[in-house]
Design a protein around this motif. Structure first.
Motif, PDB file in Angstrom:
ATOM      1  N   PRO A 152      43.839  29.959 -46.704  1.00 33.18           N
ATOM      2  CA  PRO A 152      44.660  30.693 -45.745  1.00 33.18           C
ATOM      3  C   PRO A 152      45.388  29.763 -44.790  1.00 33.18           C
ATOM      4  O   PRO A 152      45.166  28.549 -44.782  1.00 33.18           O
ATOM      5  CB  PRO A 152      43.614  31.507 -44.978  1.00 33.18           C
ATOM      6  CG  PRO A 152      42.428  30.577 -44.943  1.00 33.18           C
ATOM      7  CD  PRO A 152      42.436  29.862 -46.272  1.00 33.18           C
ATOM      8  N   SER A 153      46.230  30.342 -43.978  1.00 36.42           N
ATOM      9  CA  SER A 153      46.782  29.593 -42.853  1.00 36.42           C
ATOM     10  C   SER A 153      45.635  29.258 -41.905  1.00 36.42           C
ATOM     11  O   SER A 153      44.729  30.067 -41.702  1.00 36.42           O
ATOM     12  CB  SER A 153      47.824  30.434 -42.111  1.00 36.42           C
ATOM     13  OG  SER A 153      48.050  29.925 -40.812  1.00 36.42           O
ATOM     14  N   ARG A 154      45.658  28.089 -41.323  1.00 40.56           N
ATOM     15  CA  ARG A 154      44.612  27.705 -40.380  1.00 40.56           C
ATOM     16  C   ARG A 154      44.864  28.303 -38.991  1.00 40.56           C
ATOM     17  O   ARG A 154      44.019  28.165 -38.112  1.00 40.56           O
ATOM     18  CB  ARG A 154      44.555  26.177 -40.255  1.00 40.56           C
ATOM     19  CG  ARG A 154      44.317  25.463 -41.576  1.00 40.56           C
ATOM     20  CD  ARG A 154      42.955  25.733 -42.155  1.00 40.56           C
ATOM     21  NE  ARG A 154      42.739  25.005 -43.402  1.00 40.56           N
ATOM     22  CZ  ARG A 154      41.558  24.714 -43.895  1.00 40.56           C
ATOM     23  NH1 ARG A 154      40.469  25.080 -43.260  1.00 40.56           N
ATOM     24  NH2 ARG A 154      41.451  24.061 -45.033  1.00 40.56           N
ATOM     25  N   SER A 163      46.255  31.706 -38.351  1.00 35.50           N
ATOM     26  CA  SER A 163      46.368  33.159 -38.208  1.00 35.50           C
ATOM     27  C   SER A 163      45.150  33.726 -37.481  1.00 35.50           C
ATOM     28  O   SER A 163      44.057  33.145 -37.497  1.00 35.50           O
ATOM     29  CB  SER A 163      46.498  33.827 -39.579  1.00 35.50           C
ATOM     30  OG  SER A 163      45.266  33.770 -40.291  1.00 35.50           O
ATOM     31  N   LYS A 164      45.333  34.863 -36.849  1.00 41.64           N
ATOM     32  CA  LYS A 164      44.237  35.528 -36.144  1.00 41.64           C
ATOM     33  C   LYS A 164      43.141  35.926 -37.127  1.00 41.64           C
ATOM     34  O   LYS A 164      41.944  35.900 -36.792  1.00 41.64           O
ATOM     35  CB  LYS A 164      44.762  36.753 -35.399  1.00 41.64           C
ATOM     36  CG  LYS A 164      45.658  36.419 -34.216  1.00 41.64           C
ATOM     37  CD  LYS A 164      46.119  37.675 -33.489  1.00 41.64           C
ATOM     38  CE  LYS A 164      46.982  37.322 -32.285  1.00 41.64           C
ATOM     39  NZ  LYS A 164      47.472  38.541 -31.571  1.00 41.64           N
ATOM     40  N   GLU A 165      43.540  36.311 -38.334  1.00 38.31           N
ATOM     41  CA  GLU A 165      42.558  36.705 -39.344  1.00 38.31           C
ATOM     42  C   GLU A 165      41.654  35.532 -39.705  1.00 38.31           C
ATOM     43  O   GLU A 165      40.431  35.682 -39.804  1.00 38.31           O
ATOM     44  CB  GLU A 165      43.274  37.224 -40.597  1.00 38.31           C
ATOM     45  CG  GLU A 165      44.015  38.530 -40.417  1.00 38.31           C
ATOM     46  CD  GLU A 165      45.422  38.347 -39.833  1.00 38.31           C
ATOM     47  OE1 GLU A 165      46.114  39.354 -39.648  1.00 38.31           O
ATOM     48  OE2 GLU A 165      45.830  37.189 -39.559  1.00 38.31           O
ATOM     49  N   THR A 166      42.244  34.369 -39.875  1.00 34.90           N
ATOM     50  CA  THR A 166      41.451  33.186 -40.203  1.00 34.90           C
ATOM     51  C   THR A 166      40.532  32.815 -39.046  1.00 34.90           C
ATOM     52  O   THR A 166      39.347  32.512 -39.247  1.00 34.90           O
ATOM     53  CB  THR A 166      42.375  32.002 -40.533  1.00 34.90           C
ATOM     54  OG1 THR A 166      43.157  32.333 -41.688  1.00 34.90           O
ATOM     55  CG2 THR A 166      41.570  30.746 -40.823  1.00 34.90           C
ATOM     56  N   TYR A 178      39.398  35.425 -43.183  1.00 33.41           N
ATOM     57  CA  TYR A 178      40.574  34.749 -43.717  1.00 33.41           C
ATOM     58  C   TYR A 178      41.082  35.369 -45.011  1.00 33.41           C
ATOM     59  O   TYR A 178      42.217  35.113 -45.431  1.00 33.41           O
ATOM     60  CB  TYR A 178      40.319  33.255 -43.890  1.00 33.41           C
ATOM     61  CG  TYR A 178      39.177  32.889 -44.809  1.00 33.41           C
ATOM     62  CD1 TYR A 178      39.318  32.913 -46.184  1.00 33.41           C
ATOM     63  CD2 TYR A 178      37.949  32.479 -44.282  1.00 33.41           C
ATOM     64  CE1 TYR A 178      38.280  32.549 -47.024  1.00 33.41           C
ATOM     65  CE2 TYR A 178      36.903  32.116 -45.107  1.00 33.41           C
ATOM     66  CZ  TYR A 178      37.069  32.152 -46.479  1.00 33.41           C
ATOM     67  OH  TYR A 178      36.030  31.802 -47.304  1.00 33.41           O
ATOM     68  N   CYS A 207      44.284  37.058 -44.353  1.00 33.31           N
ATOM     69  CA  CYS A 207      45.391  36.261 -43.819  1.00 33.31           C
ATOM     70  C   CYS A 207      46.673  36.564 -44.593  1.00 33.31           C
ATOM     71  O   CYS A 207      46.697  36.467 -45.836  1.00 33.31           O
ATOM     72  CB  CYS A 207      45.063  34.774 -43.921  1.00 33.31           C
ATOM     73  SG  CYS A 207      46.437  33.698 -43.428  1.00 33.31           S
ATOM     74  N   HIS A 235      49.184  34.859 -44.904  1.00 33.13           N
ATOM     75  CA  HIS A 235      49.790  33.641 -45.432  1.00 33.13           C
ATOM     76  C   HIS A 235      48.903  32.968 -46.480  1.00 33.13           C
ATOM     77  O   HIS A 235      49.064  31.775 -46.757  1.00 33.13           O
ATOM     78  CB  HIS A 235      50.067  32.671 -44.278  1.00 33.13           C
ATOM     79  CG  HIS A 235      50.780  33.291 -43.115  1.00 33.13           C
ATOM     80  ND1 HIS A 235      52.067  33.742 -43.196  1.00 33.13           N
ATOM     81  CD2 HIS A 235      50.351  33.576 -41.860  1.00 33.13           C
ATOM     82  CE1 HIS A 235      52.425  34.268 -42.027  1.00 33.13           C
ATOM     83  NE2 HIS A 235      51.404  34.178 -41.205  1.00 33.13           N
ATOM     84  N   MET A 236      47.972  33.716 -47.044  1.00 32.36           N
ATOM     85  CA  MET A 236      47.047  33.177 -48.028  1.00 32.36           C
ATOM     86  C   MET A 236      47.779  32.596 -49.242  1.00 32.36           C
ATOM     87  O   MET A 236      48.658  33.236 -49.823  1.00 32.36           O
ATOM     88  CB  MET A 236      46.096  34.280 -48.497  1.00 32.36           C
ATOM     89  CG  MET A 236      45.175  33.908 -49.639  1.00 32.36           C
ATOM     90  SD  MET A 236      43.909  32.716 -49.167  1.00 32.36           S
ATOM     91  CE  MET A 236      42.783  33.782 -48.240  1.00 32.36           C
ATOM     92  N   TYR A 271      35.092  36.450 -47.541  1.00 31.32           N
ATOM     93  CA  TYR A 271      35.423  35.731 -46.314  1.00 31.32           C
ATOM     94  C   TYR A 271      34.327  34.746 -45.951  1.00 31.32           C
ATOM     95  O   TYR A 271      33.485  34.402 -46.795  1.00 31.32           O
ATOM     96  CB  TYR A 271      35.788  36.668 -45.168  1.00 31.32           C
ATOM     97  CG  TYR A 271      34.784  37.744 -44.763  1.00 31.32           C
ATOM     98  CD1 TYR A 271      33.421  37.529 -44.770  1.00 31.32           C
ATOM     99  CD2 TYR A 271      35.245  38.989 -44.319  1.00 31.32           C
ATOM    100  CE1 TYR A 271      32.533  38.508 -44.359  1.00 31.32           C
ATOM    101  CE2 TYR A 271      34.367  39.980 -43.908  1.00 31.32           C
ATOM    102  CZ  TYR A 271      33.019  39.736 -43.921  1.00 31.32           C
ATOM    103  OH  TYR A 271      32.145  40.715 -43.508  1.00 31.32           O
TER     104      TYR A 271
END
Length: 353
Positions: A95-97, A99-102, A107, A110, A112-113, A299
């Motif tokens: 994932p993006s390092r 993002s709020k999800e990550t 993650y 995310c 942007h995965m 996750y």
């Protein structure tokens, strides 16, 4: 630049072995892995036969594969968690390092995965593959590379059980005894479930389920009514309803039966992918105050738990592997999965050497 062979989906129904550049480490936290074994996933087969999955469409040649294990052959200057020679399982989605999800640990959500073999990102069916060091997991010496390749789908099963909070003494229902369904039941048993009931339309798959924690099995005829299935499930549990239901088939009839089967206040986890829109018994679900959870990949902690379940023998994935092909026969391996779908559980492609 040096090249390597790769298993490439050119377009729908056309897979070829082609040359691709060998990746070079540029990020100091990356590791280079020589891939030793890769499992064929249902999503790979779906891309092969249909050319797309939902919004993910194969628009240009795509390297297949995302269930892999191998050996670390090179590490970046800042890598500290693994070393050259380590045997590892590869987590295929990075994932993006930022993002709020990550940052929350979720993650898998995310936006942007970058997930291997999901357009537009190439997969792991190559000789050498790059991964960040924190997305590779050491394998115990007694775990084969073929077993290591199964860590990825095992992580999905771990994720489903963590979502359900599966606990000691519970009764669990698994609808669909495909690879992830079998593993979901095995993990449920490892987490302490007392009863694990498997449902499928094929007797051969239910026989396999007995090696994956099944305490009871229910053969469901495709032309039967969903209420008949509910009756068979509750009868198998002595009149009780399951605490947890894992719906792993994606079939509308099974989803409706899952709602009708789960106990009042129970938990229903949708693991299988099906049609975008279905007829869902919302009133019955509401009146039961059941909890519905979607399940998407895995996750934080799921891959770790999967590796531990494997290394400690809490879950045995060897019976899952039904056929092994060498890398040179990768095209035949995919065709085999399509032509023998009823009998295939997990096909592994070894190499390339």
């Amino acid at each position: 630049m040096a090249s390597q062979e790769a298993v490439v989906l050119e377009k729908k129904e056309l897979i070829q072995i082609e040359s691709r550049p060998i990746p070079e480490i540029k990020n100091p936290h990356d590791v280079k892995i020589q891939i030793k074994a890769t499992g064929i996933c249902g999503s790979d087969v779906h891309y092969f036969t249909q050319g797309s999955i939902g919004d993910f469409v194969v628009k240009s040649p795509l390297v297949l594969g995302h269930e892999s294990a191998g050996v670390v052959v090179e590490v970046g200057d800042a890598v500290s968690s693994v070393k050259v020679g380590d045997r590892v399982a590869v987590e295929p989605g990075v994932p993006s390092r930022y993002s709020k999800e990550t940052m929350s640990g979720h993650y898998n959500l995310c936006p942007h995965m970058a997930f291997a073999a999901t357009p537009p990102y190439d997969g792991t069916l190559v000789k050498y593959y790059l991964s960040p060091e924190d997305f590779v997991y050491k394998l115990a010496d007694h775990i084969s590379f073929e077993e290591g390749a199964v860590v990825e789908p095992l992580s999905v099963a771990v994720h489903a059980n963590r979502l359900a909070n599966t606990a000691f003494g519970q009764a669990v229902l698994v609808l669909g005894a495909g690879p992830v369904g079998l593993l979901a039941g095995a993990v449920a048993k490892a987490f302490g479930a007392t009863d694990v009931v498997f449902v499928d339309i094929f007797e051969s798959k239910l026989e396999k389920a007995k090696q994956f924690g099944a305490t009871r099995t229910v053969l469901f005829k495709p032309d039967s009514d969903e209420n008949d299935l509910v009756s068979l499930v509750t009868k198998s549990l002595g009149g009780l309803h399951p605490d947890v239901v894992f719906e792993c088939s994606g079939a509308e009839k099974c989803i409706r039966a899952a709602v009708k089967s789960v106990k009042r206040g129970g938990t229903f986890v949708q693991v299988g992918m099906g049609k975008d829109n279905i007829n869902f018994p919302i009133n019955e679900f509401s009146q039961k105050e059941a909890t519905f959870k979607g399940c998407f990949r895995y996750y934080e902690g799921d891959f770790d738990d999967a590796v531990k379940l494997l290394s400690t023998g809490k879950v045995n994935v060897k019976p899952l592997i039904t056929k092994v092909f060498p890398f040179e026969q990768a095209v035949e391996a995919y065709k085999h999965n399509v032509e023998h779908a009823k009998d295939v559980t997990k096909t592994i492609i070894t190499g390339p050497q």
